[in-house]
Structure formats: C-alpha cells, structure tokens
Design a protein around this motif. Sequence first.
Motif, PDB file in Angstrom:
ATOM      1  N   ASN A 275       5.540  23.579  46.675  1.00  0.00           N
ATOM      2  CA  ASN A 275       6.330  23.271  47.872  1.00  0.00           C
ATOM      3  C   ASN A 275       6.491  24.283  49.233  1.00  0.00           C
ATOM      4  O   ASN A 275       6.921  25.185  48.877  1.00  0.00           O
ATOM      5  N   LYS A 276       6.240  23.666  50.317  1.00  0.00           N
ATOM      6  CA  LYS A 276       5.969  24.387  51.334  1.00  0.00           C
ATOM      7  C   LYS A 276       7.564  24.609  52.045  1.00  0.00           C
ATOM      8  O   LYS A 276       7.913  25.686  52.150  1.00  0.00           O
ATOM      9  N   SER A 277       8.526  23.903  51.753  1.00  0.00           N
ATOM     10  CA  SER A 277      10.024  24.115  52.023  1.00  0.00           C
ATOM     11  C   SER A 277      10.531  25.151  51.121  1.00  0.00           C
ATOM     12  O   SER A 277      11.063  26.044  51.477  1.00  0.00           O
ATOM     13  N   ALA A 281      11.588  29.092  52.166  1.00  0.00           N
ATOM     14  CA  ALA A 281      13.178  29.499  51.827  1.00  0.00           C
ATOM     15  C   ALA A 281      13.056  30.794  51.101  1.00  0.00           C
ATOM     16  O   ALA A 281      14.330  31.297  50.742  1.00  0.00           O
ATOM     17  N   VAL A 282      12.039  31.394  50.749  1.00  0.00           N
ATOM     18  CA  VAL A 282      12.158  32.463  49.778  1.00  0.00           C
ATOM     19  C   VAL A 282      12.728  33.647  50.489  1.00  0.00           C
ATOM     20  O   VAL A 282      12.220  34.100  51.530  1.00  0.00           O
ATOM     21  N   ASN A 283      13.617  34.436  49.710  1.00  0.00           N
ATOM     22  CA  ASN A 283      14.171  35.679  50.434  1.00  0.00           C
ATOM     23  C   ASN A 283      13.922  36.696  49.322  1.00  0.00           C
ATOM     24  O   ASN A 283      14.735  36.763  48.386  1.00  0.00           O
ATOM     25  N   TRP A 291      17.419  26.436  45.692  1.00  0.00           N
ATOM     26  CA  TRP A 291      16.603  25.557  46.663  1.00  0.00           C
ATOM     27  C   TRP A 291      17.018  24.158  46.049  1.00  0.00           C
ATOM     28  O   TRP A 291      16.720  23.801  45.172  1.00  0.00           O
ATOM     29  N   ILE A 292      16.959  23.212  47.179  1.00  0.00           N
ATOM     30  CA  ILE A 292      17.245  21.672  46.871  1.00  0.00           C
ATOM     31  C   ILE A 292      16.137  20.926  47.664  1.00  0.00           C
ATOM     32  O   ILE A 292      16.340  21.078  48.973  1.00  0.00           O
ATOM     33  N   ALA A 325      17.518  22.110  51.303  1.00  0.00           N
ATOM     34  CA  ALA A 325      18.737  23.025  51.454  1.00  0.00           C
ATOM     35  C   ALA A 325      18.610  24.451  50.711  1.00  0.00           C
ATOM     36  O   ALA A 325      17.769  24.033  49.632  1.00  0.00           O
ATOM     37  N   ASN A 326      19.169  25.483  51.077  1.00  0.00           N
ATOM     38  CA  ASN A 326      18.775  26.675  50.283  1.00  0.00           C
ATOM     39  C   ASN A 326      19.761  27.644  50.478  1.00  0.00           C
ATOM     40  O   ASN A 326      20.517  27.698  51.527  1.00  0.00           O
ATOM     41  N   ALA A 327      20.088  28.465  49.434  1.00  0.00           N
ATOM     42  CA  ALA A 327      21.273  29.376  49.626  1.00  0.00           C
ATOM     43  C   ALA A 327      20.725  30.805  48.874  1.00  0.00           C
ATOM     44  O   ALA A 327      19.918  30.708  47.942  1.00  0.00           O
TER      45      ALA A 327
END
Length: 637
Positions: A275-277, A281-283, A291-292, A325-327
Amino acid sequence: MHKFSLILLSIFLAFAAAAQQVENGVPENAYAVATVNSKYFFDLISISEFNQSKIGQALLEKVGKNNNIRYQSVEDFGIDLHGQVYIYSTKTDSIVYYGMCVPLNDAKKLDTLLRGLGTPLNTQNGLRRIELEDKKQIVTWNDKILHLFSGNLQDRFFENEQVAMKYGIKNRKLSDTYDTTVTSPEPPMTDTIDSYWNKADTVAESLDSTDVVMQEDEYNDYSSDHYTDSVNQDSIYDDYYASIAADDSIKSALLNKWLNNEVNRLSITKVTFENKSFKHAVNKKALASVWIRNVDELYNDFLSTVYSAVLGTKTNKFNAGFGSANAHLVVEGNHVKLSGALEVADDQVKRYHRIYNRKMNKKFFKYINEDALAYMGYKVNTQAYLEELPNLMKQYYGSLLGGFKEEIDLGATLFSLVLDEKAIGKVVKGDGVLILNGLKKQEVKYTTYEYDDDYNSIEVEKMKKETLPDFLWMFSSDDTKLMEKLLSIGLSKHAITEESGVYTFKNKKSPFDVHILLKDGIVFIGTSFESLVAVQQGKSKNNLSAKNKAVLKKNSMVLALNASKISKAVNTLDLSDSYGSKALKERLQNLGDFYFTSKGMDGNKMVAEFSGEFPSTHKNALKYILFLIENTAFGGM
C-alpha cells in the motif's frame, strides 16, 4: 484461552519481527497495520535490563511455569529481537480478522515454548499449526515466522433475514415469544378506605366459619392453574435461551471455518503488502506506529454498530472526506513525541486551509507569564469558518442522514443568510489564549439555612475558604462596539460595576467575580482584578520564553502544561498526606513541560503532535515509563 493470552503477552513484550520477511506476512487487503520496532526498544532498554526488571521477571516466571522450564532471558523464547512486529486487521462484511507476524531466530526454542498449547499439526512446507481449544484463535509457525490469527464476526451481517435463513440462525428476541397481553385483573376501585372495610365487614358477617374454608378441589384447581402459569413462563425463557445458544453455536462454527479458510489462503498467498499510503507513512525513527487505510471507513463501521444496537435501524454511509491516518511514537532521550496525520479529500483541502489561515496576535505574549500552570492558544479564521460551516454540515450530515438531505441543505442556506460572517469575524477574529495562572485560596460567601426556636428556616450567609483557579482569557477583536454596548447595559442595570477601566460582573451563585477589560483590540476576561488593572495601566510584567512564543506562533492549537509548577500548586492544596498523594506530588515535580500542538493543515493533511519531557533521573523516557509501570503494577510507589 489463558495460555494463549500469556503467549500473546510475551510476544508483545518481546517486541520482535524481521522487517522484510514479516511485512510479506501482512495481507494485501489490510485496512489497519501497527508496527513495533523491537531493535529500537532494546536499544533504549537492554535485553539484560529487561530480564532483570520486575515485568521481565514476572513474564519469564509465568511463561516458564506453563512449560515447567526456568527461563533466564526473553532470548530463550526463540524470537528474533532485532526487527519489527506487524499487527494488522482485515475485514469483510461478515468478519474482522486480526493477525500478528513475528520472526524467529530459533524455531526449536519456540516449539518448546508453545508445547503447552497442545501438539502441533504439521502441514506442508514445514508449517506447524495449533488450533486452540475455543477454536477462535490459530497459531502457525515455520522456521522463520510465527503468525497469530483471531477473528470477530460482524453481528449486523447476521441481522439480515436472508443471511440468517441461509445459515439457520433464528435471531430470536424475548419479545417474540413472551405474551405481553396476559395481565392480572386489577382490584376494583373504591371511593374511600372506610367503605372498603365496611363492605368487608358486611361480607364477613354474612358468612360462617365453614364458608371461608376453601374446598380441596378448589385448592387443587387454584394451585394447578398457578403452577401451569409458572411452568409456561419458565418454558418461554428456556426456549429463548436455547435459541440464543443454538445461534451462538452456529456462529462459533462459522467463525472457526472462516478463520481456517483465511489461514489457508494466507499460507499459500505470496502477495507483499504494498500500500502506497502505508509506505509513505513509514517513520524509521518511531518506536511504534499505527496506520489506518480510511478513517471514514472506521466511522461507518462504528456508526452502523451504534445505529443497529441503539436505534435498531441502519444508517447511510458517512462521508466526512477523511482518508488514511497514521501516528508515530518517538523516544529521544528524555523526550517522548506522539505525532499524527489525517489525510483530507482534495475537495476539502482548500476549505480547511481557509479556516486555519490566521496569525496569532503578538500582543498576547506580554500578558502570558512563563510560570503559568498551563495555557491554551488557538487561531482560526472566524469569518472563513462561518462561511465554510454550511458546506461542512452538508458534507458530514448530508451523506449520513440521506433521508433529510434537502432539509440539511435548507438549514445550511438559512444559516448563511442569518449570519453576517464578516461582521462576526471582526468582533471575534478567531485567535486567543486561555491561561491558568495558578490556584489561590479565597474566602467566598455561601448561603445556608439555620432554624430558630420555632423551627423556622432562616437564610444565612457565611464565609468559607476555597481553592479557586486564577485564569485569564484574551482574544482579538477589530470591533469592540458590541462589547461596549453590552457593558454599558450592564452598568445601567447595576449588574456590572466599573473601576479603573475594569468592569466587574458579580454573581452570588459564582464562587468568584469575573472581570473584563477592553484594550488595544483585545478583550480580557479574568478572575484577578489586580492583574487587569496592571494591564490597563501598562504595568503588566511577564516573561514568556522565546520557546513558548515560537510554539504559539507556528501552531493553530496549543495546550501547554507546566508539570513542575502544577506540582507546586498541588502542594498548596489541602490533600491528605497519604502515601499515594505524596507519590503523585513527587512524580509531578520531576516532570517537565508537556505540549499538545496542531499546525492545522500541512499540505493535504491535518497534523497534530503530543510531546512530553520526562525526568533525567533515568537514562531515557522509556526507562522512566517502565519504572512507573513497575511501581504501579507491582507496588512500591
């Protein structure tokens, strides 16, 4: 189930996975993925330190007890402690699947650890498999990866009549079988209690002693009728609960079947999660991440459940225009940072950028004291917000309440016609700061009641000491005429007093007076008369740091807490000297500043961040958090 939970806990605490291999174990249709960087975890807390901690010792003891083995280290579990854990979820309209992928460095050690769960079934390609007793969880592993599977059925799926009929589910309700029309006759109404007893006496006099004795046949008929009613009622409940049990049995069998099918599918599928999103979002610095895929999707699932459970109806699709969304949780020395981002649909981006397009009034800074316990700053464009609100209402509720779409459009149009957004935007520009300067003890009046010698209540005013907040709220205004008129009316009605340019509003029901000042395009509202007089006379002396000025300037929303100052304020309160309260004061005193901030929009995303400074008594924040957990869970605070 207890053994599985213990193994699951040990794997969670081991924080293990190999990044490349495990990522291949995440299904391509995952809608939520959480990762934990175990290498980073054990860089912050060494394996030996974790083994010697109270949490580590308890974990080793419990896992070893289940297998009659004395474990010395989490390394003996056979899990690779130098990668990332992947926890994910996939779903269909009928079931939600949960999975966890963990890499191994010694499968033989894991074989020993898991033997308490039962004898594994060996399948093709060296895959071992254990289906737990309740058949709601499955564990599989080979020489490289451990995979945990579980699932939950979607209740609303089985509420569909055709689906229920297909699987033989009754969905029986107690109201379907219980005859609510059977009621006991009410006793006849009488005019007065005297007439009731008079009638009773008359009847009694007309009977001799033999008349009031119930014949045996009559008694048997009476008892039989009541016994039959009781049996019928018990039978109703028995049938109802038997039907529920039968439905649950069918659902349990379906859960086990579908869970096995999913396990079999994933064991032969070699599709990598791409998944590109998620990739964007990778940190790599994060200790843990979430990640949602789509937040609107989660809203729809939640609202569907609520509407079905509470209202017994179905709801339309919710469309707020939110995407992925991501955190990320990052630990750097004694600082912890939790950052998050929420993707906004392209047609909504400009609207939110307009709303957050506001600069903070720099004049605020000279009225904020660095020693304040806490402050909250905000800046939005009031005019833009009011102009965009009708569109946002139609966006949010038009899709959710599809049957009322025209009414919502009409309401939004009326809202725009009634309000003068530009005029309101001048009165309240949209930027402001709310400051908690401290806590102070103050004598306040209160009303109570006393009784005279004749027991008549008398209203009495008394004084008592209370700890009250000392706060100041200020916001920008380019047009204070409305405020001036309101204050003028208050003066004429004797509801407000004025002294030295400061207006005071007194209310007997309020424990403190509220003071108001208009100056330099700012409306001040606070509890300290002296502070506002100093502002009016230009004698206010404050020392806000460059750091806090920068935080207020660059963020649309700020909540700052000064833990050490809060600790000193707590010391002034009349708290008990219990061990717990002393520990609380000590913990607060050692903490640094905490911030919740949001820049509003960053590109096409809403962003926010929480950051905190932990005591330097420990090498890093994670060690301090582990220390707190140990003291809370094992005592010794």
